[in-house]
Motif scaffolding. Structure first.
Motif, PDB file in Angstrom:
ATOM      1  N   LEU A 184      -7.004   3.971  -3.963  1.00 26.52           N
ATOM      2  CA  LEU A 184      -8.043   3.419  -3.093  1.00 26.52           C
ATOM      3  C   LEU A 184      -8.671   4.464  -2.182  1.00 26.52           C
ATOM      4  O   LEU A 184      -9.809   4.306  -1.755  1.00 26.52           O
ATOM      5  N   ALA A 185      -7.916   5.503  -1.843  1.00 28.92           N
ATOM      6  CA  ALA A 185      -8.426   6.533  -0.932  1.00 28.92           C
ATOM      7  C   ALA A 185      -7.755   7.859  -1.254  1.00 28.92           C
ATOM      8  O   ALA A 185      -6.611   7.888  -1.713  1.00 28.92           O
ATOM      9  N   LEU A 213       0.858  -1.186   0.000  1.00 28.09           N
ATOM     10  CA  LEU A 213       0.000   0.000   0.000  1.00 28.09           C
ATOM     11  C   LEU A 213       0.891   1.232   0.000  1.00 28.09           C
ATOM     12  O   LEU A 213       1.624   1.477   0.962  1.00 28.09           O
ATOM     13  N   ALA A 241      -2.648   4.074  -2.564  1.00 25.22           N
ATOM     14  CA  ALA A 241      -2.780   3.322  -3.803  1.00 25.22           C
ATOM     15  C   ALA A 241      -2.136   1.952  -3.685  1.00 25.22           C
ATOM     16  O   ALA A 241      -1.166   1.766  -2.946  1.00 25.22           O
ATOM     17  N   GLN A 271      -3.037  10.520  -1.176  1.00 21.05           N
ATOM     18  CA  GLN A 271      -3.635   9.355  -1.822  1.00 21.05           C
ATOM     19  C   GLN A 271      -3.019   8.065  -1.283  1.00 21.05           C
ATOM     20  O   GLN A 271      -1.838   8.027  -0.940  1.00 21.05           O
ATOM     21  N   GLY A 285      -6.115   2.247   3.803  1.00 22.12           N
ATOM     22  CA  GLY A 285      -5.745   3.427   3.026  1.00 22.12           C
ATOM     23  C   GLY A 285      -6.534   4.654   3.468  1.00 22.12           C
ATOM     24  O   GLY A 285      -5.971   5.742   3.638  1.00 22.12           O
ATOM     25  N   HIS A 286      -7.843   4.474   3.679  1.00 24.05           N
ATOM     26  CA  HIS A 286      -8.682   5.577   4.165  1.00 24.05           C
ATOM     27  C   HIS A 286      -8.207   6.054   5.537  1.00 24.05           C
ATOM     28  O   HIS A 286      -8.161   7.258   5.807  1.00 24.05           O
ATOM     29  N   ARG A 328      -4.772  -7.810   1.154  1.00 23.60           N
ATOM     30  CA  ARG A 328      -5.502  -7.190   0.048  1.00 23.60           C
ATOM     31  C   ARG A 328      -6.935  -6.831   0.454  1.00 23.60           C
ATOM     32  O   ARG A 328      -7.465  -5.797   0.055  1.00 23.60           O
ATOM     33  N   THR A 361      -3.809   1.695  -8.784  1.00 26.49           N
ATOM     34  CA  THR A 361      -5.198   1.934  -8.389  1.00 26.49           C
ATOM     35  C   THR A 361      -5.257   2.777  -7.122  1.00 26.49           C
ATOM     36  O   THR A 361      -4.715   2.376  -6.083  1.00 26.49           O
ATOM     37  N   ALA A 411      -6.994  -3.468   2.356  1.00 30.30           N
ATOM     38  CA  ALA A 411      -6.161  -2.383   1.834  1.00 30.30           C
ATOM     39  C   ALA A 411      -6.937  -1.069   1.728  1.00 30.30           C
ATOM     40  O   ALA A 411      -6.431   0.001   2.083  1.00 30.30           O
ATOM     41  N   LYS A 412      -8.181  -1.132   1.268  1.00 30.40           N
ATOM     42  CA  LYS A 412      -8.974   0.101   1.090  1.00 30.40           C
ATOM     43  C   LYS A 412      -9.260   0.759   2.429  1.00 30.40           C
ATOM     44  O   LYS A 412      -9.103   1.979   2.581  1.00 30.40           O
ATOM     45  N   GLU A 413      -9.676  -0.045   3.408  1.00 26.24           N
ATOM     46  CA  GLU A 413     -10.000   0.501   4.731  1.00 26.24           C
ATOM     47  C   GLU A 413      -8.768   1.118   5.386  1.00 26.24           C
ATOM     48  O   GLU A 413      -8.835   2.197   5.969  1.00 26.24           O
TER      49      GLU A 413
END
Length: 202
Positions: free
Chosen positions: A174-175, A120, A168, A166, A145-146, A138, A172, A141-143
Motif C-alpha cells: 500500500l505504501a 497492516l 502491506a 513498505q 501505511g503512508h 480497512r 498488497t 489502511a493506505k493512509e
C-alpha cells in the motif's frame, strides 16, 4: 511508530474465540470470521467556542456522536462512542491543540464491536517487522501505511545499501519509501568485461 497494546477478540470460522493483544498474534485471515475491537464512551468537557473544532476532530477519529449536556451557559459535555485504538495514540494531544488547552476528556470501556479490520504489516528491506504491525480499519489502511513508512524513513539510519520500507496488507503493498545508500554507485556506468572489474571498483 509502534502500535498501542489492546485486546482484540477474534471469532474463527470453527466457532472458537481468540484474544490477542498485538497484531503479531493475528491468525491467518482465511480462518477468521470476525474481528471485534474495544469501544469506549468518551466525554469531552469544553467551552462552547471550541465545540465545532472538537466535533470535527471526533469525526476524524471514527467517533459516533451520543449527546450534549450543558454545564453552564458557555461550558458543555459532549459524549461519543469511539474505538479505543483511536484515542490511545494522539487524540488527547490533538484535543488540547484544537481547544487551546481548555478541553479535557474522560473515557470508560463500553464493550466490543465487530469491525472491518485488517493487519497492516511493515517490511524493512523486505523483512516483516512484527513489532510494527498494526490492526487498522480497512478503509484507512493506505493512509496509515503512508504515515508509518514516512515516519520510519526519518528514524531508520542510512546503510551502505538501499533500504526499502513498505506497508502491506496481505500481499498488497500500500505504501513504500526508500532510504538511499550512503555510497555512490561507482559501477553504474560499467558494462561488459570480467566481474573482477566491478569488484575492483567496489
Amino acid at each position: 511508530v509502534t502500535p498501542p497494546s489492546e485486546l482484540y477478540k477474534i471469532i474463527m470460522h470453527d466457532g472458537s474465540l481468540l484474544d490477542i493483544a498485538t497484531a503479531a498474534f493475528m491468525p491467518d485471515p482465511t480462518h477468521i470470521k470476525e474481528i471485534q475491537e474495544p469501544w469506549v464512551v468518551l466525554e469531552v468537557v469544553t467551552p462552547l467556542a471550541y465545540l465545532g473544532s472538537i466535533m470535527e476532530l471526533a469525526r476524524a477519529f471514527r467517533a459516533e456522536y451520543r449527546d450534549t449536556e450543558y454545564l453552564s451557559q458557555d461550558h458543555l459535555v459532549v459524549s461519543y462512542h469511539v474505538p479505543l485504538a483511536e484515542i490511545v495514540t494522539n487524540f488527547y494531544d490533538r484535543l488540547k491543540s484544537v481547544s487551546s488547552g481548555y478541553a479535557s476528556m474522560n473515557y470508560a470501556l463500553h464493550g466490543y464491536r465487530a469491525g472491518n479490520l485488517v493487519k497492516l504489516d511493515v517490511l524493512v528491506a523486505g523483512e516483516k517487522m512484527e513489532a510494527l504491525s498494526h490492526i487498522v480499519p480497512r478503509a484507512s489502511a493506505k493512509e496509515r501505511g503512508h504515515r508509518i513508512v514516512s515516519r520510519l524513513k526519518e528514524l531508520v539510519p542510512r546503510q551502505l545499501f538501499a533500504v526499502s520500507l513498505q506497508a502491506a496488507v496481505g500481499g498488497t503493498i500500500l505504501a513504500r519509501e526508500d532510504i538511499s545508500a550512503m555510497r555512490k554507485d561507482v559501477t553504474g556506468e560499467l558494462y561488459g568485461g570480467d566481474v573482477t572489474r566491478k569488484k575492483k571498483l567496489l
